[in-house]
Motif scaffolding. Structure first.
Motif, PDB file in Angstrom:
ATOM      1  N   LYS A  11      -4.547   8.372   4.492  1.00 29.31           N
ATOM      2  CA  LYS A  11      -4.692   7.290   3.525  1.00 29.31           C
ATOM      3  C   LYS A  11      -5.935   6.475   3.874  1.00 29.31           C
ATOM      4  N   ILE A  12      -6.537   5.906   2.834  1.00 34.49           N
ATOM      5  CA  ILE A  12      -7.723   5.074   2.986  1.00 34.49           C
ATOM      6  C   ILE A  12      -7.305   3.633   2.716  1.00 34.49           C
ATOM      7  N   PHE A  13      -7.596   2.757   3.658  1.00 31.37           N
ATOM      8  CA  PHE A  13      -7.237   1.346   3.507  1.00 31.37           C
ATOM      9  C   PHE A  13      -8.206   0.632   2.573  1.00 31.37           C
ATOM     10  N   LYS A  14      -7.858  -0.566   2.154  1.00 32.09           N
ATOM     11  CA  LYS A  14      -8.697  -1.344   1.235  1.00 32.09           C
ATOM     12  C   LYS A  14     -10.078  -1.635   1.797  1.00 32.09           C
ATOM     13  N   ASN A  15     -10.200  -1.689   3.136  1.00 33.05           N
ATOM     14  CA  ASN A  15     -11.505  -1.955   3.747  1.00 33.05           C
ATOM     15  C   ASN A  15     -12.377  -0.693   3.822  1.00 33.05           C
ATOM     16  N   GLY A  16     -11.874   0.444   3.339  1.00 34.64           N
ATOM     17  CA  GLY A  16     -12.644   1.681   3.294  1.00 34.64           C
ATOM     18  C   GLY A  16     -12.471   2.589   4.488  1.00 34.64           C
ATOM     19  N   ARG A  17     -11.748   2.143   5.501  1.00 38.43           N
ATOM     20  CA  ARG A  17     -11.526   2.982   6.690  1.00 38.43           C
ATOM     21  C   ARG A  17     -10.296   3.851   6.474  1.00 38.43           C
ATOM     22  N   ARG A  18     -10.310   5.014   7.083  1.00 33.76           N
ATOM     23  CA  ARG A  18      -9.147   5.889   6.957  1.00 33.76           C
ATOM     24  C   ARG A  18      -8.179   5.645   8.105  1.00 33.76           C
ATOM     25  N   ALA A  19      -6.941   6.007   7.877  1.00 27.67           N
ATOM     26  CA  ALA A  19      -5.909   5.889   8.903  1.00 27.67           C
ATOM     27  C   ALA A  19      -6.237   6.809  10.072  1.00 27.67           C
ATOM     28  N   LYS A  20      -5.764   6.441  11.256  1.00 30.94           N
ATOM     29  CA  LYS A  20      -6.015   7.261  12.442  1.00 30.94           C
ATOM     30  C   LYS A  20      -5.138   8.503  12.465  1.00 30.94           C
ATOM     31  N   GLN A  21      -3.938   8.399  11.951  1.00 31.37           N
ATOM     32  CA  GLN A  21      -2.993   9.517  11.938  1.00 31.37           C
ATOM     33  C   GLN A  21      -2.804  10.016  10.510  1.00 31.37           C
ATOM     34  N   PRO A  22      -2.748  11.311  10.308  1.00 31.76           N
ATOM     35  CA  PRO A  22      -2.521  11.846   8.954  1.00 31.76           C
ATOM     36  C   PRO A  22      -1.086  11.584   8.487  1.00 31.76           C
ATOM     37  N   ILE A  23      -0.929  11.472   7.193  1.00 31.34           N
ATOM     38  CA  ILE A  23       0.401  11.333   6.588  1.00 31.34           C
ATOM     39  C   ILE A  23       1.124  12.674   6.637  1.00 31.34           C
ATOM     40  N   CYS A  24       0.380  13.748   6.372  1.00 29.58           N
ATOM     41  CA  CYS A  24       0.983  15.073   6.416  1.00 29.58           C
ATOM     42  C   CYS A  24      -0.084  16.132   6.635  1.00 29.58           C
ATOM     43  N   LYS A  25       0.375  17.338   6.916  1.00 25.00           N
ATOM     44  CA  LYS A  25      -0.484  18.496   7.105  1.00 25.00           C
ATOM     45  C   LYS A  25      -0.179  19.473   5.979  1.00 25.00           C
ATOM     46  N   ILE A  26      -1.228  20.000   5.341  1.00 28.65           N
ATOM     47  CA  ILE A  26      -1.058  20.910   4.214  1.00 28.65           C
ATOM     48  C   ILE A  26      -1.799  22.206   4.520  1.00 28.65           C
ATOM     49  N   ARG A  27      -1.159  23.299   4.275  1.00 29.16           N
ATOM     50  CA  ARG A  27      -1.779  24.610   4.501  1.00 29.16           C
ATOM     51  C   ARG A  27      -2.364  25.091   3.177  1.00 29.16           C
ATOM     52  N   ALA A  28      -3.667  25.445   3.185  1.00 30.70           N
ATOM     53  CA  ALA A  28      -4.320  25.867   1.946  1.00 30.70           C
ATOM     54  C   ALA A  28      -5.538  26.731   2.238  1.00 30.70           C
ATOM     55  N   ILE A  29      -5.973  27.460   1.231  1.00 33.64           N
ATOM     56  CA  ILE A  29      -7.119  28.360   1.355  1.00 33.64           C
ATOM     57  C   ILE A  29      -8.430  27.611   1.162  1.00 33.64           C
ATOM     58  N   ASN A  30      -8.474  26.681   0.199  1.00 30.10           N
ATOM     59  CA  ASN A  30      -9.726  25.972  -0.092  1.00 30.10           C
ATOM     60  C   ASN A  30      -9.467  24.477  -0.204  1.00 30.10           C
ATOM     61  N   ASP A  48       6.924   4.280  -3.162  1.00 27.90           N
ATOM     62  CA  ASP A  48       5.989   3.879  -4.219  1.00 27.90           C
ATOM     63  C   ASP A  48       4.724   3.203  -3.704  1.00 27.90           C
ATOM     64  N   ASN A  49       4.798   2.522  -2.561  1.00 32.85           N
ATOM     65  CA  ASN A  49       3.604   1.825  -2.081  1.00 32.85           C
ATOM     66  C   ASN A  49       2.493   2.805  -1.676  1.00 32.85           C
ATOM     67  N   PHE A  50       2.812   4.067  -1.391  1.00 33.91           N
ATOM     68  CA  PHE A  50       1.783   5.053  -1.059  1.00 33.91           C
ATOM     69  C   PHE A  50       0.952   5.446  -2.276  1.00 33.91           C
ATOM     70  N   ALA A  51       1.485   5.274  -3.467  1.00 29.77           N
ATOM     71  CA  ALA A  51       0.758   5.651  -4.682  1.00 29.77           C
ATOM     72  C   ALA A  51      -0.482   4.795  -4.897  1.00 29.77           C
ATOM     73  N   SER A  52      -0.525   3.608  -4.321  1.00 28.15           N
ATOM     74  CA  SER A  52      -1.669   2.717  -4.532  1.00 28.15           C
ATOM     75  C   SER A  52      -2.849   3.014  -3.605  1.00 28.15           C
ATOM     76  N   TYR A  53      -2.654   3.855  -2.598  1.00 25.90           N
ATOM     77  CA  TYR A  53      -3.735   4.179  -1.661  1.00 25.90           C
ATOM     78  C   TYR A  53      -4.652   5.255  -2.214  1.00 25.90           C
ATOM     79  N   LYS A  54      -5.869   5.285  -1.719  1.00 24.12           N
ATOM     80  CA  LYS A  54      -6.766   6.409  -1.944  1.00 24.12           C
ATOM     81  C   LYS A  54      -6.512   7.373  -0.792  1.00 24.12           C
ATOM     82  N   TRP A  55      -6.870   8.639  -0.983  1.00 23.60           N
ATOM     83  CA  TRP A  55      -6.563   9.667   0.007  1.00 23.60           C
ATOM     84  C   TRP A  55      -7.788  10.504   0.306  1.00 23.60           C
ATOM     85  N   VAL A  75     -11.990  11.841  -1.806  1.00 23.26           N
ATOM     86  CA  VAL A  75     -11.123  10.674  -1.970  1.00 23.26           C
ATOM     87  C   VAL A  75     -10.513  10.704  -3.352  1.00 23.26           C
ATOM     88  N   LEU A  76      -9.209  10.483  -3.394  1.00 26.91           N
ATOM     89  CA  LEU A  76      -8.501  10.415  -4.686  1.00 26.91           C
ATOM     90  C   LEU A  76      -7.899   9.066  -4.857  1.00 26.91           C
TER      91      LEU A  76
END
Length: 76
Positions: A11-30, A48-55, A75-76
């Protein structure tokens, strides 16, 4: 068959910095698949509060070399 990689969702905080720990790990090709998977399957299950973050989605193998203030990949 193409090789799959682990992608970390941060997750990306309002100050533009990203979190130190990931929320999850996703396996993907691209780089597109982790975003789709996270937004369609994982994010709706989080509170619901996670929906307001950028990723940002970063391949796991470069995580340790990228400081939390580094430029973002996607970033999304």
């Amino acid at each position: 068959m193409p090789k799959q990689h682990n992608w970390n969702a941060y997750k990306i905080f309002k100050n533009g910095r990203r979190a130190k720990q990931p929320i999850c790990k996703i396996r993907a090709i691209n780089a597109i698949e982790p975003e789709k998977n996270f937004l369609n399957e994982i994010l709706p299950k989080l509170s619901d509060n996670f929906a307001s973050y950028k990723w940002v989605f970063i391949p796991e193998d470069i995580k340790s070399r990228m400081p939390s203030s580094a430029p973002l990949v996607t970033v999304l």
